[in-house]
Enzyme design. Structure first.
Site, PDB file in Angstrom:
ATOM      1  N   ASN A  65       0.734  -1.173   0.025  1.00 57.59           N
ATOM      2  CA  ASN A  65       0.051  -0.064  -0.121  1.00 57.59           C
ATOM      3  C   ASN A  65       0.939   1.365  -0.075  1.00 57.59           C
ATOM      4  OD1 ASN A  65      -2.813  -0.895  -0.101  1.00 57.59           O
ATOM      5  ND2 ASN A  65      -2.473  -1.606   2.119  1.00 57.59           N
ATOM      6  N   CYS A  74      -4.758  -7.080  -4.223  1.00 60.53           N
ATOM      7  CA  CYS A  74      -5.418  -5.926  -4.944  1.00 60.53           C
ATOM      8  C   CYS A  74      -5.684  -6.330  -6.298  1.00 60.53           C
ATOM      9  CB  CYS A  74      -4.193  -4.880  -4.853  1.00 60.53           C
ATOM     10  SG  CYS A  74      -4.710  -3.497  -5.956  1.00 60.53           S
ATOM     11  N   GLY A  75      -7.038  -6.182  -6.463  1.00 63.52           N
ATOM     12  CA  GLY A  75      -7.413  -6.816  -7.650  1.00 63.52           C
ATOM     13  C   GLY A  75      -7.173  -6.011  -8.805  1.00 63.52           C
ATOM     14  N   ASN A  76      -7.197  -4.726  -9.058  1.00 62.23           N
ATOM     15  CA  ASN A  76      -6.581  -3.817 -10.006  1.00 62.23           C
ATOM     16  C   ASN A  76      -5.299  -4.045 -10.133  1.00 62.23           C
ATOM     17  OD1 ASN A  76      -9.313  -2.850 -10.811  1.00 62.23           O
ATOM     18  ND2 ASN A  76      -9.080  -0.984  -9.394  1.00 62.23           N
ATOM     19  N   ASN A 171     -11.282  -2.361   4.297  1.00 62.36           N
ATOM     20  CA  ASN A 171     -11.935  -1.607   3.372  1.00 62.36           C
ATOM     21  C   ASN A 171     -13.289  -1.239   3.475  1.00 62.36           C
ATOM     22  OD1 ASN A 171      -9.198  -1.585   1.514  1.00 62.36           O
ATOM     23  ND2 ASN A 171      -9.636  -3.626   1.730  1.00 62.36           N
ATOM     24  N   GLU A 189     -10.095   2.914   1.184  1.00 62.33           N
ATOM     25  CA  GLU A 189      -9.121   1.786   1.389  1.00 62.33           C
ATOM     26  C   GLU A 189      -8.254   1.904   2.391  1.00 62.33           C
ATOM     27  OE1 GLU A 189      -6.931  -0.058  -2.148  1.00 62.33           O
ATOM     28  OE2 GLU A 189      -8.277   0.831  -3.412  1.00 62.33           O
ATOM     29  N   ARG A 190      -8.159   1.193   3.405  1.00 59.02           N
ATOM     30  CA  ARG A 190      -7.347   0.823   4.107  1.00 59.02           C
ATOM     31  C   ARG A 190      -5.935   1.057   3.631  1.00 59.02           C
ATOM     32  NH1 ARG A 190      -6.574  -5.246   6.887  1.00 59.02           N
ATOM     33  NH2 ARG A 190      -6.191  -6.111   4.692  1.00 59.02           N
ATOM     34  N   CYS A 199     -11.220   0.287  -6.741  1.00 53.90           N
ATOM     35  CA  CYS A 199     -10.620  -1.128  -5.959  1.00 53.90           C
ATOM     36  C   CYS A 199     -11.195  -2.184  -6.418  1.00 53.90           C
ATOM     37  CB  CYS A 199     -11.309  -0.757  -4.470  1.00 53.90           C
ATOM     38  SG  CYS A 199     -10.580  -2.303  -3.528  1.00 53.90           S
ATOM     39  N   GLY A 200     -10.388  -3.164  -7.021  1.00 54.13           N
ATOM     40  CA  GLY A 200     -10.692  -4.462  -7.446  1.00 54.13           C
ATOM     41  C   GLY A 200     -11.482  -5.558  -6.532  1.00 54.13           C
ATOM     42  N   THR A 201     -10.574  -5.535  -5.509  1.00 55.12           N
ATOM     43  CA  THR A 201     -11.313  -6.580  -4.466  1.00 55.12           C
ATOM     44  C   THR A 201     -12.836  -5.996  -3.931  1.00 55.12           C
ATOM     45  OG1 THR A 201      -9.999  -5.642  -2.890  1.00 55.12           O
ATOM     46  CG2 THR A 201      -9.103  -7.510  -3.996  1.00 55.12           C
TER      47      THR A 201
END
Length: 258
Positions: A65, A74-76, A171, A189-190, A199-201
């Site tokens: 992060n 992280c999805g993205n 998150n 997002e944390r 945010c992907g996830t």
């Protein structure tokens, strides 16, 4: 120290990408990671991602992060590292790689769109005013009618640091239903400790949560984030969510040396 880097973004969620197959980057230097991600004194990004070699898979993803700490999936970022791996010649159009939450499959499809397989979701906690689930990272999901105009940072921070999440945190996703297959999403997002453009996830969590609580019967859902649309597909089997895919653009921005 001179460090070559690449900048990628996925619907506005941006990352510093570094080829670390030769293990030249000091992964213990959290101060350096934070400085590189700083938008005023560094390159500027929501996170930093290292692409490393793997004995049996195409590569390994290590994600930090912007606060300098190594973090959960992280999805993205996962979609962006697939595009980065193709740029480096590590893969062609398909990839199998390891991240902190396990092994992921991915495919680059038309016009730089990356399709990333996310982890299966077996546990969904439903509460009167929110849903909690883990899609590789923990996510709190709740409705917000005034989604275009409310103090997201203040509200998101209060939930992220409040009970039951406390210091570990979660998150926080705010959702507005547009139609049965379209939802508007904003995410705190944390680790970034602010809103990110995508945010992907998070959108994956929202799509699954909306299906789980009966707000949609669809298994292919479009999520409108601040940075653009993403799609999530899944199969539902006995209350579990399997074959989960996150689909959207992953774009090269620039390359540099710092």
């Amino acid at each position: 120290m001179r460090q070559t880097f690449y900048k990628y973004q996925g619907t506005g969620n941006d990352f510093v990408m570094i080829d670390n197959r030769l293990q030249t980057f000091n992964k213990k230097n959290t101060k350096l990671v934070k400085e590189l991600c700083d938008r005023r004194f560094g390159i500027g990004a929501d996170g930093l991602i290292l692409l490393e070699g793997h004995d049996t898979l195409d590569f390994k993803m290590v994600y930090y992060n912007s606060d300098g700490n190594e973090s959960s999936m992280c999805g993205n970022g996962g979609r962006c590292i697939v595009a980065f791996a193709k740029h480096l010649g590590v893969i062609s159009d398909k990839a199998v790689f390891e991240a902190t939450d396990g092994v992921h499959h991915a495919e680059i499809i038309d016009d730089g769109i990356v399709k990333l397989q996310m982890q299966n979701v077996y546990a969904i906690e439903k509460y009167p005013n929110h849903v909690f689930l883990n899609t590789g990272s923990p996510h709190h999901v709740q409705f917000e009618d005034k989604i275009e105009d409310f103090d997201l940072k203040k509200t998101g921070s209060r939930i992220r640091y409040g009970t039951p999440y406390n210091e570990t945190g979660s998150n926080v996703n705010f959702v507005k239903k547009i139609s049965d297959s379209l939802f508007r999403v904003r995410t705190y997002e944390r680790g970034v400790e602010d809103e990110t453009l995508s945010c992907g996830t998070g959108v994956t969590a929202v799509a699954i949560a909306m299906n789980a609580i009966g707000e949609t019967s669809k298994n292919k859902i479009t999520l409108e984030s601040e940075g653009g649309p993403l799609q999530v597909m899944f199969d539902v089997k006995d209350g579990s969510y399997e074959n989960v895919w996150l689909i959207g653009p992953a774009t090269f921005v620039f390359k540099g040396v710092i």
